[in-house]
Write a protein that holds these residues in place. Structure first.
Motif, PDB file in Angstrom:
ATOM      1  N   GLY A  53       0.777  -1.236   0.044  1.00 19.56           N
ATOM      2  CA  GLY A  53       0.059   0.084  -0.122  1.00 19.56           C
ATOM      3  C   GLY A  53       0.671   0.998   0.208  1.00 19.56           C
ATOM      4  O   GLY A  53       0.519   2.032   0.842  1.00 19.56           O
ATOM      5  N   GLN A  54       2.018   1.304  -0.810  1.00 15.62           N
ATOM      6  CA  GLN A  54       2.730   2.218  -0.774  1.00 15.62           C
ATOM      7  C   GLN A  54       1.976   3.733  -1.252  1.00 15.62           C
ATOM      8  O   GLN A  54       2.085   4.767  -0.616  1.00 15.62           O
ATOM      9  N   ALA A  55       1.053   3.351  -2.339  1.00 13.16           N
ATOM     10  CA  ALA A  55       0.333   4.645  -2.728  1.00 13.16           C
ATOM     11  C   ALA A  55      -0.646   5.435  -1.584  1.00 13.16           C
ATOM     12  O   ALA A  55      -0.474   6.680  -1.551  1.00 13.16           O
ATOM     13  N   TYR A  68       7.621  12.989  -4.479  1.00  9.18           N
ATOM     14  CA  TYR A  68       8.547  12.011  -5.008  1.00  9.18           C
ATOM     15  C   TYR A  68       8.260  10.521  -4.453  1.00  9.18           C
ATOM     16  O   TYR A  68       8.502  10.641  -3.340  1.00  9.18           O
ATOM     17  N   VAL A  69       7.558   9.767  -5.117  1.00  7.98           N
ATOM     18  CA  VAL A  69       7.341   8.497  -4.254  1.00  7.98           C
ATOM     19  C   VAL A  69       8.164   7.243  -4.887  1.00  7.98           C
ATOM     20  O   VAL A  69       7.888   6.774  -5.998  1.00  7.98           O
ATOM     21  N   VAL A  70       9.021   6.652  -3.789  1.00 11.48           N
ATOM     22  CA  VAL A  70       9.780   5.818  -4.642  1.00 11.48           C
ATOM     23  C   VAL A  70       8.683   4.222  -4.719  1.00 11.48           C
ATOM     24  O   VAL A  70       8.020   3.993  -3.713  1.00 11.48           O
ATOM     25  N   ARG A 130       8.511  -5.180  -6.036  1.00  9.44           N
ATOM     26  CA  ARG A 130       8.456  -6.413  -5.372  1.00  9.44           C
ATOM     27  C   ARG A 130       7.728  -6.559  -4.016  1.00  9.44           C
ATOM     28  O   ARG A 130       7.615  -7.610  -3.318  1.00  9.44           O
ATOM     29  N   SER A 131       7.574  -5.398  -3.266  1.00  6.47           N
ATOM     30  CA  SER A 131       6.862  -5.174  -1.852  1.00  6.47           C
ATOM     31  C   SER A 131       5.613  -5.299  -2.205  1.00  6.47           C
ATOM     32  O   SER A 131       4.667  -5.588  -1.274  1.00  6.47           O
ATOM     33  N   GLU A 132       4.902  -5.159  -3.391  1.00  5.63           N
ATOM     34  CA  GLU A 132       3.607  -4.996  -3.483  1.00  5.63           C
ATOM     35  C   GLU A 132       3.265  -6.576  -4.158  1.00  5.63           C
ATOM     36  O   GLU A 132       2.089  -7.079  -3.457  1.00  5.63           O
ATOM     37  N   ASP A 133       3.752  -6.922  -5.048  1.00  3.43           N
ATOM     38  CA  ASP A 133       3.437  -8.543  -5.543  1.00  3.43           C
ATOM     39  C   ASP A 133       4.518  -8.930  -6.091  1.00  3.43           C
ATOM     40  O   ASP A 133       5.106  -8.257  -7.283  1.00  3.43           O
ATOM     41  N   VAL A 134       5.175 -10.094  -5.689  1.00  3.43           N
ATOM     42  CA  VAL A 134       6.382 -10.730  -6.299  1.00  3.43           C
ATOM     43  C   VAL A 134       6.119 -10.996  -7.590  1.00  3.43           C
ATOM     44  O   VAL A 134       6.989 -11.373  -8.563  1.00  3.43           O
ATOM     45  N   THR A 135       5.008 -11.170  -8.282  1.00  7.31           N
ATOM     46  CA  THR A 135       4.571 -12.051  -9.562  1.00  7.31           C
ATOM     47  C   THR A 135       4.266 -11.167 -10.410  1.00  7.31           C
ATOM     48  O   THR A 135       4.611 -11.182 -11.703  1.00  7.31           O
ATOM     49  N   ALA A 136       3.878  -9.647 -10.152  1.00  4.55           N
ATOM     50  CA  ALA A 136       3.445  -8.841 -10.962  1.00  4.55           C
ATOM     51  C   ALA A 136       4.575  -8.125 -11.744  1.00  4.55           C
ATOM     52  O   ALA A 136       5.808  -8.115 -11.445  1.00  4.55           O
ATOM     53  N   GLU A 137       4.293  -7.780 -13.073  1.00  2.08           N
ATOM     54  CA  GLU A 137       5.298  -6.895 -13.979  1.00  2.08           C
ATOM     55  C   GLU A 137       5.563  -5.563 -13.178  1.00  2.08           C
ATOM     56  O   GLU A 137       4.730  -4.807 -13.090  1.00  2.08           O
ATOM     57  N   PRO A 138       6.916  -5.107 -13.231  1.00  3.06           N
ATOM     58  CA  PRO A 138       7.175  -3.955 -12.219  1.00  3.06           C
ATOM     59  C   PRO A 138       6.388  -2.752 -13.032  1.00  3.06           C
ATOM     60  O   PRO A 138       5.677  -1.796 -12.363  1.00  3.06           O
ATOM     61  N   ALA A 139       6.301  -2.585 -14.409  1.00  7.77           N
ATOM     62  CA  ALA A 139       5.919  -1.654 -14.924  1.00  7.77           C
ATOM     63  C   ALA A 139       4.177  -1.376 -14.661  1.00  7.77           C
ATOM     64  O   ALA A 139       3.785  -0.244 -14.447  1.00  7.77           O
ATOM     65  N   GLU A 140       3.462  -2.513 -14.744  1.00 10.97           N
ATOM     66  CA  GLU A 140       2.096  -2.584 -14.168  1.00 10.97           C
ATOM     67  C   GLU A 140       1.934  -1.789 -12.589  1.00 10.97           C
ATOM     68  O   GLU A 140       0.917  -1.381 -12.630  1.00 10.97           O
ATOM     69  N   LYS A 141       2.756  -2.397 -11.847  1.00  9.56           N
ATOM     70  CA  LYS A 141       2.913  -1.820 -10.453  1.00  9.56           C
ATOM     71  C   LYS A 141       3.065  -0.415 -10.627  1.00  9.56           C
ATOM     72  O   LYS A 141       2.323   0.298  -9.733  1.00  9.56           O
ATOM     73  N   TYR A 142       4.125  -0.024 -11.123  1.00 12.09           N
ATOM     74  CA  TYR A 142       4.400   1.519 -11.304  1.00 12.09           C
ATOM     75  C   TYR A 142       2.907   2.339 -11.698  1.00 12.09           C
ATOM     76  O   TYR A 142       2.678   3.298 -11.148  1.00 12.09           O
ATOM     77  N   GLU A 143       2.562   1.688 -12.707  1.00 14.63           N
ATOM     78  CA  GLU A 143       1.180   2.568 -13.196  1.00 14.63           C
ATOM     79  C   GLU A 143       0.122   2.440 -12.117  1.00 14.63           C
ATOM     80  O   GLU A 143      -0.407   3.476 -11.927  1.00 14.63           O
ATOM     81  N   GLU A 144       0.101   1.499 -11.615  1.00 17.36           N
ATOM     82  CA  GLU A 144      -0.936   1.432 -10.530  1.00 17.36           C
ATOM     83  C   GLU A 144      -0.841   2.284  -9.314  1.00 17.36           C
ATOM     84  O   GLU A 144      -1.781   2.936  -8.954  1.00 17.36           O
ATOM     85  N   VAL A 145       0.221   2.327  -8.865  1.00 15.95           N
ATOM     86  CA  VAL A 145       0.644   3.516  -7.875  1.00 15.95           C
ATOM     87  C   VAL A 145       0.686   4.800  -8.542  1.00 15.95           C
ATOM     88  O   VAL A 145      -0.267   5.848  -7.617  1.00 15.95           O
ATOM     89  N   ALA A 146       0.993   4.981  -9.624  1.00 15.58           N
ATOM     90  CA  ALA A 146       0.721   6.291 -10.379  1.00 15.58           C
ATOM     91  C   ALA A 146      -0.682   6.749 -10.298  1.00 15.58           C
ATOM     92  O   ALA A 146      -1.148   7.871 -10.171  1.00 15.58           O
TER      93      ALA A 146
END
Lengths: 250, 201
Positions: free
Chosen positions: B131-133, B150-152, B156-172
């Protein structure tokens, strides 16, 4: 919401403010403090805030480290006890079933399940909390072994002060005393035996592997005690060392 | 003042301040190495971060290393950390920086430190919990209008299987509810599976 400086100007005021809490908002607190005449200038405000927050944080952190350490030590001792009890109950139940083909006391089966649940939950607790207390030690040893080492040493502070030769035989005190009496060879390892880097190294090189592992675990405990940041390079260095030791073999 | 120095043929940011541990010092300035600090990695990757004379809320201060650099530049830094061992070190670091204010608290519950943290110009966040966002959204009220976040994001701390790019988009996307998201900058090769989302209040 009451800003911290309306409760005083020291660490007690900051602690009381934390306990009370408030609604997050964008407020010019230094300006407000100067207007209210609590401080003469914004610089004086910051000077007092610095002293107060450092002291308040130190108190709270010291308490938290202490509690975290007590939690981890008690949890790992409880885990060991639950494991022993589970083994013992399993043994009894097996004998009973072997002799009569059944176990006619239902609560015994339930008690066993409850023990198992308690064991799993305790292990989960250790896996969550030990990395917060000792991130590097947990990273190298795994949280459960890390917790056992902290418990055997009597605390992270004590572990960080030990020479690595002592860490190597922690948990093998009986064998160590037999050796010191002249009745046995020195033990090569204590609880660190459960680490794959010791257990899965051939008998010839197991002593070297135990020494290498204990050396890195000692460094990890010191980093955890005196620095606190996770340094992944420690694990890489250990990997390389073990690979070299195993490479000597055959 | 932030400077840029040459180290081993690379250009790294550097600050003026008391040396902490074993960081390199070049021409009297502390080298801010992009492999040892995600903020430095962002700077090297051309992320603009107006830290000079800024008021900064720093979430996930860790052992205080990056906050120490930020404090060399900023007017005031409120550094929040909740893991006891790193926080212990952060307090020691704070003693060397008189405008670094250590806060031992959970960034997921900002009401606790609301009576201490003033309006800030910059929200910097590097927390490795789920839940970083959400953490950034909850702390957004401290940020002034036009202030920057600036949010780093650690994929991997969200979901080890998800694609990083998808995770970044979700947080954004989630940050977009309370910020104007500017862009997402990948922190490779300095940090794998990490990006920083740059936004404005």
């Amino acid at each position: 919401m009451t800003p911290w400086f309306e409760r005083g100007t020291d660490a007690d005021a900051v602690e009381r403010a934390f306990d009370e809490g408030g609604e997050p908002a964008a407020r010019d607190l230094p300006e407000q403090a100067v207007e209210e005449g609590v401080f003469g200038t914004r610089e004086e405000y910051y000077d007092a805030l610095h002293e107060a927050t450092v002291e308040a944080a130190r108190r709270r952190v010291d308490d938290a480290v202490d509690t975290a350490e007590r939690d981890v030590i008690n949890a790992v001792r409880t885990l060991e006890s639950l494991n022993e009890q589970l083994n013992e109950v399993d043994e009894r139940v097996r004998d009973w079933r072997d002799e009569t083909g059944r176990v006619p006391v239902e609560d015994v089966v339930e008690a066993r399940e409850a023990l198992e649940e308690g064991r799993d939950e305790t292990r989960g607790f250790i896996e969550e909390r030990t990395p917060e207390l000792a991130p590097n030690l947990s990273n190298l040893a795994g949280p459960v072994l890390a917790a056992r080492l902290v418990a055997l040493a009597g605390g992270l502070d004590e572990l960080a002060r030990m020479p690595s030769s002592t860490v190597q035989v922690l948990g093998a005190e009986d064998a160590l005393f037999r050796h010191l009496r002249g009745d046995a060879p020195p033990p090569k390892h204590g609880v660190i035996y459960v680490h794959p880097y010791v257990r899965e190294t051939s008998a010839d090189e197991r002593g070297s592997a135990a020494r290498a592992l204990a050396g890195k675990l000692t460094i990890a405990a010191r980093v955890d005690r005196y620095a606190g940041d996770l340094r992944p390079e420690l694990a890489d260095e250990l990997d390389e060392k073990i690979e070299r030791i195993r490479g000597r073999d055959g | 003042m932030m400077r840029w120095v040459e180290v081993d043929g690379e250009r790294y940011p550097a600050t003026q301040g008391e040396q902490l541990r074993d960081e390199r010092v070049v021409d009297g300035a502390r080298v801010w190495h992009p492999r040892r600090s995600k903020a430095a990695a962002a700077l090297v990757k051309d992320v603009e971060m107006p830290l000079e004379d800024a008021r900064v809320l720093y979430l996930g201060g860790g052992a205080g290393t990056t906050p120490s650099y930020v404090a060399d530049l900023a007017r005031a830094v409120y550094a929040v950390e909740f893991a006891p061992s790193p926080a212990k070190r952060m307090v020691e670091v704070a003693e060397t920086r008189d405008r670094l204010f250590p806060i031992f608290a959970d960034a997921r519950d900002p009401s606790e430190y609301a009576p201490v943290v003033e309006e800030v110009d910059i929200l910097y966040q590097d927390v490795a919990t789920r839940g970083q966002a959400e953490v950034a959204v909850k702390n957004a009220p401290f940020l002034r209008d036009g202030g920057r976040a600036y949010v780093v994001v650690k994929a991997r701390s969200e979901d080890v299987t998800a694609e990083p790019a998808e995770k970044y988009e979700e947080v954004a996307d989630r940050l977009g509810d309370v910020f104007d998201v500017d862009r997402t900058v990948d922190l490779s090769p300095f940090y794998d599976d990490h990006a920083v989302v740059v936004a404005r209040r």
